[in-house]
Write a protein that holds these residues in place. Sequence first.
Motif, PDB file in Angstrom:
ATOM      1  N   LYS A  76       0.874  -1.174   0.000  1.00 38.50           N
ATOM      2  CA  LYS A  76       0.000   0.000   0.000  1.00 38.50           C
ATOM      3  C   LYS A  76       0.907   1.219   0.000  1.00 38.50           C
ATOM      4  O   LYS A  76       1.780   1.339   0.861  1.00 38.50           O
ATOM      5  CB  LYS A  76      -0.892   0.015   1.244  1.00 38.50           C
ATOM      6  CG  LYS A  76      -1.927  -1.085   1.282  1.00 38.50           C
ATOM      7  CD  LYS A  76      -2.771  -0.950   2.533  1.00 38.50           C
ATOM      8  CE  LYS A  76      -3.862  -1.991   2.579  1.00 38.50           C
ATOM      9  NZ  LYS A  76      -4.751  -1.779   3.732  1.00 38.50           N
ATOM     10  N   VAL A  77       0.708   2.112  -0.929  1.00 37.56           N
ATOM     11  CA  VAL A  77       1.549   3.296  -1.050  1.00 37.56           C
ATOM     12  C   VAL A  77       0.698   4.527  -0.799  1.00 37.56           C
ATOM     13  O   VAL A  77      -0.391   4.670  -1.363  1.00 37.56           O
ATOM     14  CB  VAL A  77       2.204   3.383  -2.444  1.00 37.56           C
ATOM     15  CG1 VAL A  77       3.016   4.656  -2.577  1.00 37.56           C
ATOM     16  CG2 VAL A  77       3.071   2.166  -2.696  1.00 37.56           C
ATOM     17  N   VAL A  78       1.219   5.413   0.044  1.00 37.41           N
ATOM     18  CA  VAL A  78       0.571   6.692   0.314  1.00 37.41           C
ATOM     19  C   VAL A  78       1.583   7.790   0.029  1.00 37.41           C
ATOM     20  O   VAL A  78       2.675   7.802   0.592  1.00 37.41           O
ATOM     21  CB  VAL A  78       0.089   6.792   1.777  1.00 37.41           C
ATOM     22  CG1 VAL A  78      -0.541   8.155   2.035  1.00 37.41           C
ATOM     23  CG2 VAL A  78      -0.881   5.688   2.102  1.00 37.41           C
ATOM     24  N   ASP A  79       1.215   8.679  -0.880  1.00 43.48           N
ATOM     25  CA  ASP A  79       2.054   9.831  -1.207  1.00 43.48           C
ATOM     26  C   ASP A  79       1.141  10.975  -1.635  1.00 43.48           C
ATOM     27  O   ASP A  79      -0.056  10.939  -1.370  1.00 43.48           O
ATOM     28  CB  ASP A  79       3.088   9.472  -2.274  1.00 43.48           C
ATOM     29  CG  ASP A  79       2.452   8.940  -3.554  1.00 43.48           C
ATOM     30  OD1 ASP A  79       1.223   9.074  -3.724  1.00 43.48           O
ATOM     31  OD2 ASP A  79       3.190   8.388  -4.376  1.00 43.48           O
ATOM     32  N   THR A  80       1.684  11.971  -2.324  1.00 42.24           N
ATOM     33  CA  THR A  80       0.864  13.124  -2.691  1.00 42.24           C
ATOM     34  C   THR A  80      -0.227  12.774  -3.690  1.00 42.24           C
ATOM     35  O   THR A  80      -1.198  13.514  -3.812  1.00 42.24           O
ATOM     36  CB  THR A  80       1.739  14.246  -3.266  1.00 42.24           C
ATOM     37  OG1 THR A  80       2.480  13.731  -4.367  1.00 42.24           O
ATOM     38  CG2 THR A  80       2.661  14.818  -2.236  1.00 42.24           C
ATOM     39  N   THR A  81      -0.114  11.656  -4.379  1.00 40.82           N
ATOM     40  CA  THR A  81      -1.179  11.281  -5.313  1.00 40.82           C
ATOM     41  C   THR A  81      -2.401  10.721  -4.603  1.00 40.82           C
ATOM     42  O   THR A  81      -3.506  10.796  -5.134  1.00 40.82           O
ATOM     43  CB  THR A  81      -0.681  10.243  -6.343  1.00 40.82           C
ATOM     44  OG1 THR A  81      -0.278   9.063  -5.651  1.00 40.82           O
ATOM     45  CG2 THR A  81       0.462  10.786  -7.168  1.00 40.82           C
ATOM     46  N   THR A  82      -2.225  10.157  -3.412  1.00 44.09           N
ATOM     47  CA  THR A  82      -3.355   9.611  -2.660  1.00 44.09           C
ATOM     48  C   THR A  82      -3.715  10.446  -1.431  1.00 44.09           C
ATOM     49  O   THR A  82      -4.847  10.369  -0.948  1.00 44.09           O
ATOM     50  CB  THR A  82      -3.050   8.165  -2.200  1.00 44.09           C
ATOM     51  OG1 THR A  82      -1.838   8.159  -1.472  1.00 44.09           O
ATOM     52  CG2 THR A  82      -2.964   7.225  -3.368  1.00 44.09           C
ATOM     53  N   PHE A  83      -2.788  11.217  -0.909  1.00 43.25           N
ATOM     54  CA  PHE A  83      -3.001  12.034   0.292  1.00 43.25           C
ATOM     55  C   PHE A  83      -2.428  13.424  -0.004  1.00 43.25           C
ATOM     56  O   PHE A  83      -1.237  13.671   0.153  1.00 43.25           O
ATOM     57  CB  PHE A  83      -2.318  11.377   1.490  1.00 43.25           C
ATOM     58  CG  PHE A  83      -2.589  12.039   2.811  1.00 43.25           C
ATOM     59  CD1 PHE A  83      -3.791  12.653   3.112  1.00 43.25           C
ATOM     60  CD2 PHE A  83      -1.617  12.023   3.802  1.00 43.25           C
ATOM     61  CE1 PHE A  83      -4.023  13.241   4.339  1.00 43.25           C
ATOM     62  CE2 PHE A  83      -1.835  12.599   5.039  1.00 43.25           C
ATOM     63  CZ  PHE A  83      -3.052  13.204   5.319  1.00 43.25           C
ATOM     64  N   ALA A  84      -3.295  14.316  -0.471  1.00 49.59           N
ATOM     65  CA  ALA A  84      -2.868  15.602  -1.037  1.00 49.59           C
ATOM     66  C   ALA A  84      -2.052  16.477  -0.089  1.00 49.59           C
ATOM     67  O   ALA A  84      -1.167  17.202  -0.530  1.00 49.59           O
ATOM     68  CB  ALA A  84      -4.079  16.373  -1.526  1.00 49.59           C
ATOM     69  N   VAL A  85      -2.307  16.429   1.222  1.00 51.93           N
ATOM     70  CA  VAL A  85      -1.572  17.310   2.132  1.00 51.93           C
ATOM     71  C   VAL A  85      -0.191  16.775   2.483  1.00 51.93           C
ATOM     72  O   VAL A  85       0.610  17.476   3.094  1.00 51.93           O
ATOM     73  CB  VAL A  85      -2.366  17.594   3.428  1.00 51.93           C
ATOM     74  CG1 VAL A  85      -3.646  18.329   3.107  1.00 51.93           C
ATOM     75  CG2 VAL A  85      -2.635  16.342   4.208  1.00 51.93           C
ATOM     76  N   ALA A  86       0.128  15.549   2.075  1.00 53.50           N
ATOM     77  CA  ALA A  86       1.429  14.948   2.359  1.00 53.50           C
ATOM     78  C   ALA A  86       2.440  15.432   1.318  1.00 53.50           C
ATOM     79  O   ALA A  86       2.799  14.724   0.403  1.00 53.50           O
ATOM     80  CB  ALA A  86       1.328  13.432   2.358  1.00 53.50           C
ATOM     81  N   LYS A  87       2.898  16.671   1.451  1.00 57.08           N
ATOM     82  CA  LYS A  87       3.805  17.269   0.474  1.00 57.08           C
ATOM     83  C   LYS A  87       5.227  16.747   0.576  1.00 57.08           C
ATOM     84  O   LYS A  87       5.947  16.683  -0.412  1.00 57.08           O
ATOM     85  CB  LYS A  87       3.816  18.803   0.624  1.00 57.08           C
ATOM     86  CG  LYS A  87       2.462  19.441   0.459  1.00 57.08           C
ATOM     87  CD  LYS A  87       1.961  19.313  -0.955  1.00 57.08           C
ATOM     88  CE  LYS A  87       0.646  20.031  -1.120  1.00 57.08           C
ATOM     89  NZ  LYS A  87      -0.116  19.591  -2.237  1.00 57.08           N
ATOM     90  N   THR A  88       5.666  16.367   1.777  1.00 52.73           N
ATOM     91  CA  THR A  88       7.067  15.966   1.946  1.00 52.73           C
ATOM     92  C   THR A  88       7.229  14.578   2.577  1.00 52.73           C
ATOM     93  O   THR A  88       8.320  14.235   2.970  1.00 52.73           O
ATOM     94  CB  THR A  88       7.814  16.990   2.823  1.00 52.73           C
ATOM     95  OG1 THR A  88       7.161  17.080   4.081  1.00 52.73           O
ATOM     96  CG2 THR A  88       7.837  18.352   2.155  1.00 52.73           C
ATOM     97  N   ILE A  89       6.130  13.823   2.699  1.00 54.66           N
ATOM     98  CA  ILE A  89       6.232  12.493   3.285  1.00 54.66           C
ATOM     99  C   ILE A  89       5.543  11.471   2.407  1.00 54.66           C
ATOM    100  O   ILE A  89       4.686  11.803   1.592  1.00 54.66           O
ATOM    101  CB  ILE A  89       5.642  12.438   4.716  1.00 54.66           C
ATOM    102  CG1 ILE A  89       4.153  12.783   4.694  1.00 54.66           C
ATOM    103  CG2 ILE A  89       6.401  13.342   5.663  1.00 54.66           C
ATOM    104  CD1 ILE A  89       3.449  12.525   6.001  1.00 54.66           C
ATOM    105  N   ALA A  90       5.920  10.226   2.553  1.00 53.36           N
ATOM    106  CA  ALA A  90       5.283   9.102   1.870  1.00 53.36           C
ATOM    107  C   ALA A  90       5.380   7.892   2.782  1.00 53.36           C
ATOM    108  O   ALA A  90       6.213   7.835   3.683  1.00 53.36           O
ATOM    109  CB  ALA A  90       5.967   8.816   0.539  1.00 53.36           C
ATOM    110  N   ALA A  91       4.518   6.925   2.564  1.00 47.21           N
ATOM    111  CA  ALA A  91       4.529   5.694   3.359  1.00 47.21           C
ATOM    112  C   ALA A  91       4.202   4.522   2.465  1.00 47.21           C
ATOM    113  O   ALA A  91       3.485   4.649   1.475  1.00 47.21           O
ATOM    114  CB  ALA A  91       3.531   5.782   4.496  1.00 47.21           C
ATOM    115  N   ALA A  92       4.747   3.367   2.808  1.00 51.15           N
ATOM    116  CA  ALA A  92       4.455   2.150   2.054  1.00 51.15           C
ATOM    117  C   ALA A  92       4.356   0.989   3.020  1.00 51.15           C
ATOM    118  O   ALA A  92       4.907   0.988   4.083  1.00 51.15           O
ATOM    119  CB  ALA A  92       5.534   1.875   1.020  1.00 51.15           C
TER     120      ALA A  92
END
Length: 92
Positions: A76-92
Amino acid sequence: MCEDFFSSSNLVLAKNFQANISAFSHIPAEELYIFPAALPEPDSAGPVSPQGPVPDPFSFAFSKVKPTQLSGGTVKVVDTTTFAVAKTIAAA
């Protein structure tokens, strides 16, 4: 803290807050809550902001992300494409 406040003796409270013991004489010994009131209706609407809804919410349900299937399993990937306010972070 509320329950501790009611269970403490007035002498302890007066010493802790450096106040006269009479300042705490109005505190009931049996109350569980400072401001007893009727409960709201179960389906009552929440407050509405005069500015309207937030365009990009600051909360994210990671559990609702669709997993991507790979040869070694899923991710599962979360970055600016799925979570708009996450400008400088990502999670997988």
